[in-house]
Design a protein around this motif. Structure first.
Motif, PDB file in Angstrom:
ATOM      1  N   UNK A   1       0.810  -1.217   0.000  1.00 52.94           N
ATOM      2  CA  UNK A   1       0.000   0.000   0.000  1.00 52.94           C
ATOM      3  C   UNK A   1       0.845   1.269   0.000  1.00 52.94           C
ATOM      4  N   UNK A   2       2.152   1.128   0.135  1.00 51.78           N
ATOM      5  CA  UNK A   2       3.064   2.262   0.057  1.00 51.78           C
ATOM      6  C   UNK A   2       3.901   2.139  -1.214  1.00 51.78           C
ATOM      7  N   UNK A   3       4.016   3.236  -1.944  1.00 55.92           N
ATOM      8  CA  UNK A   3       4.734   3.212  -3.217  1.00 55.92           C
ATOM      9  C   UNK A   3       6.185   2.772  -3.053  1.00 55.92           C
ATOM     10  N   UNK A   4       6.812   3.172  -1.951  1.00 60.29           N
ATOM     11  CA  UNK A   4       8.211   2.787  -1.730  1.00 60.29           C
ATOM     12  C   UNK A   4       8.357   1.271  -1.629  1.00 60.29           C
ATOM     13  N   UNK A   5       7.380   0.616  -1.004  1.00 56.26           N
ATOM     14  CA  UNK A   5       7.399  -0.848  -0.914  1.00 56.26           C
ATOM     15  C   UNK A   5       7.040  -1.478  -2.258  1.00 56.26           C
ATOM     16  N   UNK A   6       6.090  -0.873  -2.952  1.00 55.76           N
ATOM     17  CA  UNK A   6       5.687  -1.379  -4.265  1.00 55.76           C
ATOM     18  C   UNK A   6       6.864  -1.351  -5.235  1.00 55.76           C
ATOM     19  N   UNK A   7       7.691  -0.328  -5.122  1.00 58.73           N
ATOM     20  CA  UNK A   7       8.845  -0.208  -6.008  1.00 58.73           C
ATOM     21  C   UNK A   7       9.796  -1.392  -5.842  1.00 58.73           C
ATOM     22  N   UNK A   8      10.013  -1.806  -4.610  1.00 59.11           N
ATOM     23  CA  UNK A   8      10.889  -2.959  -4.374  1.00 59.11           C
ATOM     24  C   UNK A   8      10.284  -4.231  -4.969  1.00 59.11           C
ATOM     25  N   UNK A   9       8.966  -4.359  -4.885  1.00 60.98           N
ATOM     26  CA  UNK A   9       8.295  -5.516  -5.480  1.00 60.98           C
ATOM     27  C   UNK A   9       8.421  -5.486  -7.001  1.00 60.98           C
ATOM     28  N   UNK A  10       8.329  -4.299  -7.571  1.00 60.76           N
ATOM     29  CA  UNK A  10       8.527  -4.148  -9.018  1.00 60.76           C
ATOM     30  C   UNK A  10       9.916  -4.647  -9.399  1.00 60.76           C
ATOM     31  N   UNK A  11      10.899  -4.337  -8.562  1.00 62.34           N
ATOM     32  CA  UNK A  11      12.259  -4.799  -8.814  1.00 62.34           C
ATOM     33  C   UNK A  11      12.357  -6.311  -8.900  1.00 62.34           C
TER      34      UNK A  11
END
Length: 333
Positions: free
Chosen positions: A72-82
């Motif tokens: 739910x936080x973009x910073x965490x989503x970015x790591x998942x995208x990685x």
């Protein structure tokens, strides 16, 4: 027909990741995102229209991982995208060896966290690829940050900086460096739009000393260097010098070297494929960087050659931020 380029060399790594998150196919992964109101594939195309098919699908996988993980936080989503980007890396390639997919996810996460205040695209000259990345960051990052992220372009040549600013609606900042006193003066600022793009400040330096002074003036704490144009004349010396001076000042500075690997660099020994390939630009990046990516900052085919995906490293930064923000918005509305 294959869904994307080098399908056979990638799908062996992609399938286990899909299974890990209970996703049957990449098409299902995309539908999962579309049902929430955003399409990672389209965001990639908007960011860099010449990106390869595998770039769009890599971000689809990364976004689906983030959704399944309830980021739910973009910073965490970015790591998942990685994690999704890493799954697309070809085994044994430069990108696979350097874990560049994960690196892009971590960089995006840094830009979406409050600790990072100013991000710089540090280029041999102001480029459209840096602009593509900056546009998406300017449009999206501050939607989820409390304190706006400042974004600058710092490259060689004042004329190039003004042209890029005018075409893309950035603010051109003309500077004059005093070589006797070491002081940097702002001569004028010209905003070529009134929207979020005008928040991107675009500088053109005459040489390394002025480039370093620009970094200090803006308080850059994270940057990514371009790879091919003027690497020995500007961006790598600027990053390396600024790194040393920031260490002396006791301040943090995270330097990302966008490229290296094979081809499109200065040295014939860089033409051999694989993680052991060293060339001049690659070597310079290793000397100052906290993270070393692979391939061109701009050209999709060169990043594809490195075994990642067909998208320039600079636009990729923008795409990661944009998709991560879309995920946070979708999961919190």
């Amino acid at each position: 027909m294959a869904l994307f380029e080098s399908y056979e060399r990638r799908i062996g790594q992609i399938t286990p990741v899909l299974e890990k998150y209970g996703i049957k196919s990449l098409e299902e992964a995309r539908q999962l995102c579309v049902d929430l109101g955003f399409d990672p594939y389209t965001i990639v195309r908007e960011t860099q229209p010449i990106a390869f098919e595998n770039a769009g699908w890599a971000y689809v996988l990364g976004a689906a991982i983030a959704v399944k993980s309830n980021c739910t936080k973009a910073a965490d989503a970015s790591k998942a995208i990685g994690e999704g980007l890493q799954a697309f890396c070809i085994p044994g390639s430069v990108a696979d060896d350097r874990k560049v997919g994960l690196g892009h996810g971590n960089l995006g996460s840094m830009l979406l966290s409050e600790e990072t205040k100013c991000f710089a695209f540090l280029a041999g000259h102001e480029s459209f690829a840096a602009a593509e990345g900056a546009i998406k960051i300017a449009e999206k990052a501050n939607k989820v940050r409390k304190e706006p992220l400042r974004v600058i372009l710092n490259g060689l040549g004042k004329d190039a900086a003004q042209i890029i600013s005018r075409i893309n609606g950035f603010t051109y900042v003309q500077t004059k460096f005093d070589y006797y006193t070491g002081e940097l003066a702002i001569v004028k600022e010209v905003a070529y739009s009134k929207g979020p793009r005008a928040k991107v400040r675009c500088y053109g330096a005459d040489d390394v000393r002025e480039g370093v002074a620009i970094m200090h003036k803006e308080g850059v704490d994270v940057s990514i260097t371009g790879n091919s144009t003027n690497p020995t004349r500007f961006q790598h010396p600027v990053a390396g010098t600024y790194k040393k001076e920031m260490i002396d000042l006791g301040k943090k500075y995270f330097s990302v070297a966008s490229g290296g690997g094979t081809g499109r660099t200065l040295h014939p020994d860089n033409m051999a494929a694989g993680p052991a390939s060293y060339g001049m630009t690659d070597t310079m990046g290793r000397m100052h960087s906290d993270a070393q990516f692979a391939g061109s900052s701009s050209v999709p085919a060169h990043v594809e050659m490195m075994g990642l995906i067909g998208m320039g490293n600079n636009p990729m930064v923008g795409a990661t931020v944009a998709v991560a923000v879309a995920i946070e918005e979708a999961l919190t509305k």
